[in-house]
Design a protein around this motif. Sequence first.
Motif, PDB file in Angstrom:
ATOM      1  N   LYS A 176       0.825  -1.217   0.000  1.00  0.00           N
ATOM      2  CA  LYS A 176       0.000   0.000   0.000  1.00  0.00           C
ATOM      3  C   LYS A 176       0.856   1.264   0.000  1.00  0.00           C
ATOM      4  CE  LYS A 176      -2.569  -0.751   3.593  1.00  0.00           C
ATOM      5  NZ  LYS A 176      -3.598  -0.753   4.638  1.00  0.00           N
ATOM      6  N   ASP A 177       2.072   1.154   0.575  1.00  0.00           N
ATOM      7  CA  ASP A 177       2.942   2.328   0.592  1.00  0.00           C
ATOM      8  C   ASP A 177       3.850   2.398  -0.639  1.00  0.00           C
ATOM      9  OD1 ASP A 177       4.206   0.096   1.675  1.00  0.00           O
ATOM     10  OD2 ASP A 177       5.246   1.199   3.247  1.00  0.00           O
ATOM     11  N   GLY A 178       3.562   1.575  -1.657  1.00  0.00           N
ATOM     12  CA  GLY A 178       4.202   1.721  -2.960  1.00  0.00           C
ATOM     13  C   GLY A 178       5.506   0.990  -3.175  1.00  0.00           C
ATOM     14  N   LEU A 179       5.944   0.168  -2.229  1.00  0.00           N
ATOM     15  CA  LEU A 179       7.208  -0.539  -2.397  1.00  0.00           C
ATOM     16  C   LEU A 179       6.984  -1.883  -3.084  1.00  0.00           C
ATOM     17  CD1 LEU A 179       8.768   0.181   1.093  1.00  0.00           C
ATOM     18  CD2 LEU A 179       9.304   1.297  -1.061  1.00  0.00           C
TER      19      LEU A 179
ATOM     20  N   MET B  91      -5.606 -10.494   1.662  1.00  0.00           N
ATOM     21  CA  MET B  91      -4.753  -9.309   1.572  1.00  0.00           C
ATOM     22  C   MET B  91      -4.257  -9.065   0.148  1.00  0.00           C
ATOM     23  SD  MET B  91      -2.484  -9.802   5.024  1.00  0.00           S
ATOM     24  CE  MET B  91      -1.642  -8.222   4.895  1.00  0.00           C
ATOM     25  N   VAL B  92      -4.543  -9.984  -0.777  1.00  0.00           N
ATOM     26  CA  VAL B  92      -3.999  -9.927  -2.135  1.00  0.00           C
ATOM     27  C   VAL B  92      -5.043  -9.369  -3.099  1.00  0.00           C
ATOM     28  CG1 VAL B  92      -2.989 -11.277  -4.007  1.00  0.00           C
ATOM     29  CG2 VAL B  92      -2.544 -11.935  -1.626  1.00  0.00           C
ATOM     30  N   ASN B  93      -4.720  -8.257  -3.745  1.00  0.00           N
ATOM     31  CA  ASN B  93      -5.605  -7.621  -4.717  1.00  0.00           C
ATOM     32  C   ASN B  93      -4.977  -7.708  -6.101  1.00  0.00           C
ATOM     33  OD1 ASN B  93      -7.481  -6.556  -2.695  1.00  0.00           O
ATOM     34  ND2 ASN B  93      -5.710  -5.323  -2.083  1.00  0.00           N
ATOM     35  N   VAL B  94      -5.543  -8.568  -6.950  1.00  0.00           N
ATOM     36  CA  VAL B  94      -5.029  -8.745  -8.304  1.00  0.00           C
ATOM     37  C   VAL B  94      -5.506  -7.577  -9.156  1.00  0.00           C
ATOM     38  CG1 VAL B  94      -5.004 -10.248 -10.329  1.00  0.00           C
ATOM     39  CG2 VAL B  94      -5.025 -11.245  -8.031  1.00  0.00           C
TER      40      VAL B  94
ATOM     41  N   GLU C 237      -1.442  -5.650  -5.688  1.00  0.00           N
ATOM     42  CA  GLU C 237      -1.227  -4.861  -4.477  1.00  0.00           C
ATOM     43  C   GLU C 237      -1.609  -5.705  -3.280  1.00  0.00           C
ATOM     44  OE1 GLU C 237      -2.040  -0.433  -3.723  1.00  0.00           O
ATOM     45  OE2 GLU C 237      -3.727  -1.452  -2.750  1.00  0.00           O
ATOM     46  N   ILE C 238      -0.783  -5.639  -2.237  1.00  0.00           N
ATOM     47  CA  ILE C 238      -1.142  -6.330  -1.002  1.00  0.00           C
ATOM     48  C   ILE C 238      -1.558  -5.301   0.035  1.00  0.00           C
ATOM     49  CG2 ILE C 238       0.178  -8.434  -1.388  1.00  0.00           C
ATOM     50  CD1 ILE C 238       2.389  -7.306   0.345  1.00  0.00           C
ATOM     51  N   ASP C 239      -2.578  -5.663   0.825  1.00  0.00           N
ATOM     52  CA  ASP C 239      -3.108  -4.768   1.857  1.00  0.00           C
ATOM     53  C   ASP C 239      -2.186  -4.764   3.069  1.00  0.00           C
ATOM     54  OD1 ASP C 239      -5.346  -3.989   0.429  1.00  0.00           O
ATOM     55  OD2 ASP C 239      -6.553  -5.651   1.180  1.00  0.00           O
ATOM     56  N   SER C 240      -1.041  -4.164   2.881  1.00  0.00           N
ATOM     57  CA  SER C 240      -0.047  -4.104   3.946  1.00  0.00           C
ATOM     58  C   SER C 240       0.942  -3.008   3.593  1.00  0.00           C
ATOM     59  CB  SER C 240       0.682  -5.458   4.052  1.00  0.00           C
ATOM     60  OG  SER C 240       1.688  -5.405   5.016  1.00  0.00           O
ATOM     61  N   VAL C 241       1.542  -2.408   4.605  1.00  0.00           N
ATOM     62  CA  VAL C 241       2.684  -1.540   4.376  1.00  0.00           C
ATOM     63  C   VAL C 241       3.913  -2.379   4.672  1.00  0.00           C
ATOM     64  CG1 VAL C 241       1.469   0.631   4.795  1.00  0.00           C
ATOM     65  CG2 VAL C 241       2.573  -0.546   6.699  1.00  0.00           C
ATOM     66  N   ILE C 242       5.065  -1.920   4.257  1.00  0.00           N
ATOM     67  CA  ILE C 242       6.263  -2.744   4.327  1.00  0.00           C
ATOM     68  C   ILE C 242       6.596  -3.180   5.757  1.00  0.00           C
ATOM     69  CG2 ILE C 242       8.188  -1.126   4.533  1.00  0.00           C
ATOM     70  CD1 ILE C 242       7.777  -3.881   1.896  1.00  0.00           C
TER      71      ILE C 242
ATOM     72  N   ARG D 184      -3.316 -17.353  -4.432  1.00  0.00           N
ATOM     73  CA  ARG D 184      -2.742 -18.481  -3.677  1.00  0.00           C
ATOM     74  C   ARG D 184      -1.217 -18.386  -3.626  1.00  0.00           C
ATOM     75  NH1 ARG D 184      -0.458 -22.573  -5.660  1.00  0.00           N
ATOM     76  NH2 ARG D 184      -1.497 -22.451  -7.693  1.00  0.00           N
ATOM     77  N   GLU D 185      -0.590 -18.184  -4.781  1.00  0.00           N
ATOM     78  CA  GLU D 185       0.868 -18.132  -4.833  1.00  0.00           C
ATOM     79  C   GLU D 185       1.427 -16.959  -4.028  1.00  0.00           C
ATOM     80  OE1 GLU D 185       3.158 -20.135  -5.951  1.00  0.00           O
ATOM     81  OE2 GLU D 185       1.976 -21.555  -7.115  1.00  0.00           O
ATOM     82  N   THR D 186       0.805 -15.795  -4.144  1.00  0.00           N
ATOM     83  CA  THR D 186       1.260 -14.630  -3.384  1.00  0.00           C
ATOM     84  C   THR D 186       1.123 -14.887  -1.890  1.00  0.00           C
ATOM     85  OG1 THR D 186       0.594 -13.182  -5.207  1.00  0.00           O
ATOM     86  CG2 THR D 186       0.978 -12.137  -3.071  1.00  0.00           C
TER      87      THR D 186
END
Length: 176
Positions: A30-33, A81-84, A106-111, A69-71
Amino acid sequence: IAFPKSALSLSNTGSPRPNILSVCGLVHTKDGLYVIDRRSERMATYPGHFHTIGGSVEPRESVEEALRRETSEELGISQDMVNVGEPIGLIREPKTGFLQLLYSVEIDSVIKELASIRKGNEKEGCQLYCGDNRAEYERFLSNNWGNFVPTGLVGFILEGKKRFYKDALKIEEFIN
């Protein structure tokens, strides 16, 4: 990038034929990394090279289900948490001949959250994080150009072009 409808709706049929379709995600937080994995030195193909997150599409599994699944498996996070996102490209991997569908994910997480989730749950391949601005992206790419699995490199270039070089008219302007 335009895909034929047949490519976007591909899923494996469960036939005895080996699985030749795989999915790869250019994963960012989410923070772009960007989140990039390094293959184990014990792998038969591309040992120690950087690659995108992904893998094979299982029988009767959609492309999106496989990528979630793989992510989830590779990062140790929930599939929720995985948004394709959008497809980036369709590439044939030169050594294996597999077709690889590349997507933005995008994953629903910051680094910091991702590092906390993964602490003590790391696989052999370390996770690398590439910055969220053009200078960091260019530095990471130029320092690691020869250390990418070919399809991962192509995906990383296409995603970077879309994100950091929106005004570039040709791919040559981007890579030169």
